[in-house]
Design a protein around this motif. Structure first.
Motif, PDB file in Angstrom:
ATOM      1  N   UNK A  62      -5.623  11.493  25.949  1.00  0.00           N
ATOM      2  CA  UNK A  62      -5.189  12.088  26.656  1.00  0.00           C
ATOM      3  C   UNK A  62      -5.136  13.240  27.074  1.00  0.00           C
ATOM      4  N   UNK A  63      -5.887  14.898  26.099  1.00  0.00           N
ATOM      5  CA  UNK A  63      -5.714  15.861  26.454  1.00  0.00           C
ATOM      6  C   UNK A  63      -6.031  16.008  27.900  1.00  0.00           C
ATOM      7  N   UNK A  64      -7.027  14.924  28.297  1.00  0.00           N
ATOM      8  CA  UNK A  64      -7.881  15.829  30.002  1.00  0.00           C
ATOM      9  C   UNK A  64      -6.704  15.646  31.203  1.00  0.00           C
ATOM     10  N   UNK A  65      -5.018  15.192  30.675  1.00  0.00           N
ATOM     11  CA  UNK A  65      -4.560  15.485  31.313  1.00  0.00           C
ATOM     12  C   UNK A  65      -3.030  15.616  31.280  1.00  0.00           C
ATOM     13  N   UNK A  66      -2.916  15.849  29.910  1.00  0.00           N
ATOM     14  CA  UNK A  66      -1.846  16.917  29.495  1.00  0.00           C
ATOM     15  C   UNK A  66      -1.716  17.781  28.366  1.00  0.00           C
ATOM     16  N   UNK A  67      -3.411  18.842  28.545  1.00  0.00           N
ATOM     17  CA  UNK A  67      -3.860  19.191  28.192  1.00  0.00           C
ATOM     18  C   UNK A  67      -3.497  20.004  26.602  1.00  0.00           C
ATOM     19  N   UNK A  68      -4.658  20.643  25.518  1.00  0.00           N
ATOM     20  CA  UNK A  68      -5.097  20.091  24.521  1.00  0.00           C
ATOM     21  C   UNK A  68      -3.115  20.632  23.005  1.00  0.00           C
ATOM     22  N   UNK A  69      -2.733  19.792  23.032  1.00  0.00           N
ATOM     23  CA  UNK A  69      -1.486  20.724  22.352  1.00  0.00           C
ATOM     24  C   UNK A  69      -0.499  19.529  22.833  1.00  0.00           C
ATOM     25  N   UNK A  70      -0.647  18.519  23.870  1.00  0.00           N
ATOM     26  CA  UNK A  70       0.534  18.314  25.278  1.00  0.00           C
ATOM     27  C   UNK A  70       0.690  19.633  25.784  1.00  0.00           C
ATOM     28  N   UNK A  71       0.736  20.169  25.662  1.00  0.00           N
ATOM     29  CA  UNK A  71       0.868  22.050  26.663  1.00  0.00           C
ATOM     30  C   UNK A  71       0.574  21.418  27.944  1.00  0.00           C
ATOM     31  N   UNK A  72       0.388  20.578  28.889  1.00  0.00           N
ATOM     32  CA  UNK A  72       0.458  20.801  30.005  1.00  0.00           C
ATOM     33  C   UNK A  72      -0.914  20.869  30.763  1.00  0.00           C
ATOM     34  N   UNK A  73      -0.766  20.831  31.853  1.00  0.00           N
ATOM     35  CA  UNK A  73      -2.229  19.927  32.410  1.00  0.00           C
ATOM     36  C   UNK A  73      -2.716  19.576  33.546  1.00  0.00           C
ATOM     37  N   UNK A  74      -3.262  19.950  34.703  1.00  0.00           N
ATOM     38  CA  UNK A  74      -3.652  18.772  35.695  1.00  0.00           C
ATOM     39  C   UNK A  74      -4.520  17.628  35.720  1.00  0.00           C
ATOM     40  N   UNK A  75      -4.905  17.106  37.011  1.00  0.00           N
ATOM     41  CA  UNK A  75      -5.664  15.701  36.410  1.00  0.00           C
ATOM     42  C   UNK A  75      -5.596  15.525  38.172  1.00  0.00           C
ATOM     43  N   UNK A  76      -6.812  14.882  39.032  1.00  0.00           N
ATOM     44  CA  UNK A  76      -6.812  14.813  40.462  1.00  0.00           C
ATOM     45  C   UNK A  76      -6.608  13.710  40.493  1.00  0.00           C
ATOM     46  N   UNK A  77      -6.207  13.627  41.566  1.00  0.00           N
ATOM     47  CA  UNK A  77      -6.073  12.185  42.429  1.00  0.00           C
ATOM     48  C   UNK A  77      -5.337  11.706  43.498  1.00  0.00           C
ATOM     49  N   UNK A  78      -5.185  10.635  43.879  1.00  0.00           N
ATOM     50  CA  UNK A  78      -4.969  11.237  45.585  1.00  0.00           C
ATOM     51  C   UNK A  78      -3.771  10.206  46.047  1.00  0.00           C
TER      52      UNK A  78
END
Length: 448
Positions: A116-132
């Motif tokens: 999950x961390x690739x999208x939600x960030x380490x520790x669940x602190x938020x992030x981003x992900x590429x989509x279309x």
């Protein structure tokens, strides 16, 4: 103190058990080794069923008294040990729960970092992900960068069952896919429960949530505050210049950093006052409500405003580089919007995206009074529970709760064991937003 008491009971029970075991061992040693005698003579003389036995006087006095005394002592030990064992059971149960929780949290944390961390960030602190973005026929429209929310307030807004539903079935049309086996995902029921337990472990405290909400509002008004206070802006520029010019001079760098921190604190205090002074009617401010509405994961726009959850991107210019993201309102974004035209929605505040359209008085038709509207924003939707004049709860946590903590809402008998919405002092955990903040949001939404 409850854990200390449980430990004392357990230690006392262990001591009694040791005494009982040692006493039984002494009894065996006495009867087998000391009370026995070496056999000499013929089998006819020494066979147990042939040799003379004790007479009635010996059996019914000393021997019987010893047997009865031993039986009484055993009954006393059992009578004391069983209640003590029972008294220690709550401590053992609590210890088992805490140990299971630690194990689930540990395994859930490892799984989260892997899955999950690739999208939600380490520790669940938020992030981003590429989509279309695709059109109604499923045809490609444009690449975007989806802003994935932090999970550190998830159980304030969604119940445990709602989080489980999202993990199992995903959250279309967002990039959140189905992870649980019921939705066709790779995770078992226990793995989903472990993820939920880990998510519970990273939830912010009420004080931290309050601070995060205020930080988001201050960030939104920062530009207006600096524009309204040019001398404050000038001091900020001077403080930043001093930090850059300090270089390797440690004393100068420390002094410049202290000065910059003091200016930033003054900007913060001025911003807080600016937010408090925004005009309102009957205590509710639509202007503050607009700030709260657009306040990221603590607000409403990412579900109710088109294009709020993602940013336009262009492919990386070289292998391994991150794609370039266009900020909202930038000239580059305007060019993309002009090129795509009707293929993408217009970014109209409250115009509807994952959540319904709130414009053209729709909230007033749904809720007759501002009080009813505020109650729904506070509690969110629930499976099988009607809301407003036309709505019906559809489950899965589609509309989160913003004014009350609902993590335990569906836990039933599990609540005393796995409860999240009760603080350590026994008081209820508050929601993400205060009633006054929800009233501000309602004032803004009913004016859309």
């Amino acid at each position: 103190m409850p854990l200390l008491a449980a430990s004392t009971q357990r230690n006392l029970g262990m001591a009694i058990a040791v005494v009982a075991i040692v006493g039984f061992a002494i009894y065996l040693i006495y009867n087998v080794l000391w009370a026995g005698r070496e056999e000499r003579g013929s089998e006819l003389e020494l066979a147990p069923n042939r040799k003379p036995y004790m007479n009635d006087q010996e059996l019914e006095t000393r021997r019987l008294d010893l047997a009865l005394a031993g039986g009484l002592a055993t009954l006393v030990i059992i009578g004391v040990a069983l209640p003590l064992y029972w008294l220690g059971e709550p401590g053992r149960q609590q210890g088992y729960v805490e140990d299971s929780r630690r194990q689930f949290t540990s395994r859930g944390g490892e799984m989260f970092e892997e899955q999950c961390s690739d999208c939600h960030g380490g520790g669940g602190l938020g992030g981003s992900t590429a989509t279309t973005i695709v059109d109604d026929s499923g045809n490609f429209v444009t690449p975007v960068q989806w802003e994935v929310p932090a999970l550190t307030t998830t159980l304030y807004r969604f119940s445990e069952d709602e989080v489980r539903h999202i993990l199992n079935y995903g959250r279309p049309p967002t990039p959140m896919q189905a992870w649980g086996a019921p939705g066709g995902g790779p995770l078992t029921t226990q793995q989903v429960d472990e993820l939920i337990q880990y998510i519970q472990s990273i939830q912010l405290s009420p004080e931290e949530v309050e601070q995060e909400v205020l930080d988001g509002l201050i960030l939104q008004v920062r530009g207006d505050v600096l524009e309204a206070n040019p001398e404050l802006g000038a001091r900020l520029a001077e403080a930043n210049d001093a930090v850059r010019q300090a270089g390797a001079d440690e004393a100068a760098a420390e002094a410049a950093a202290r000065n910059l921190a003091a200016v930033e604190q003054e900007i913060r205090e001025t911003s807080e006052q600016y937010i408090r002074d925004l005009p309102g009617v009957d205590g509710a401010s639509a202007a503050r409500g607009e700030l709260l509405f657009n306040n990221g994961v603590y607000g409403c726009a990412r579900c109710h405003t088109p294009r709020d959850s993602w940013r336009f991107t262009v492919p990386e210019e070289a292998p391994g580089e991150d794609p370039k993201t266009y900020e909202q309102g930038s000239p580059e974004e305007a060019e993309v919007v002009a090129r795509l035209g009707s293929l993408i929605p217009e970014r109209e505040p409250g115009g509807g995206a994952f959540g319904p359209n709130l414009t053209n008085g729709s909230t007033k038709r749904q809720f007759d009074t501002a009080g009813d509207h505020a109650g729904f924003v506070a509690e969110g939707s629930q499976e099988g529970k009607a809301f407003g004049n036309f709505g019906q709860g559809d489950g899965g946590g589609q509309m989160p709760a913003f004014g009350v903590c609902v993590g335990d809402r569906d836990s039933g008998e599990r609540s005393p064991i796995h409860g999240f919405c009760t603080l350590t002092d026994g008081s209820p955990r508050p929601g993400m937003l205060t009633p006054e903040q929800i009233d501000d949001i309602v004032a803004y939404e009913r004016g859309l």
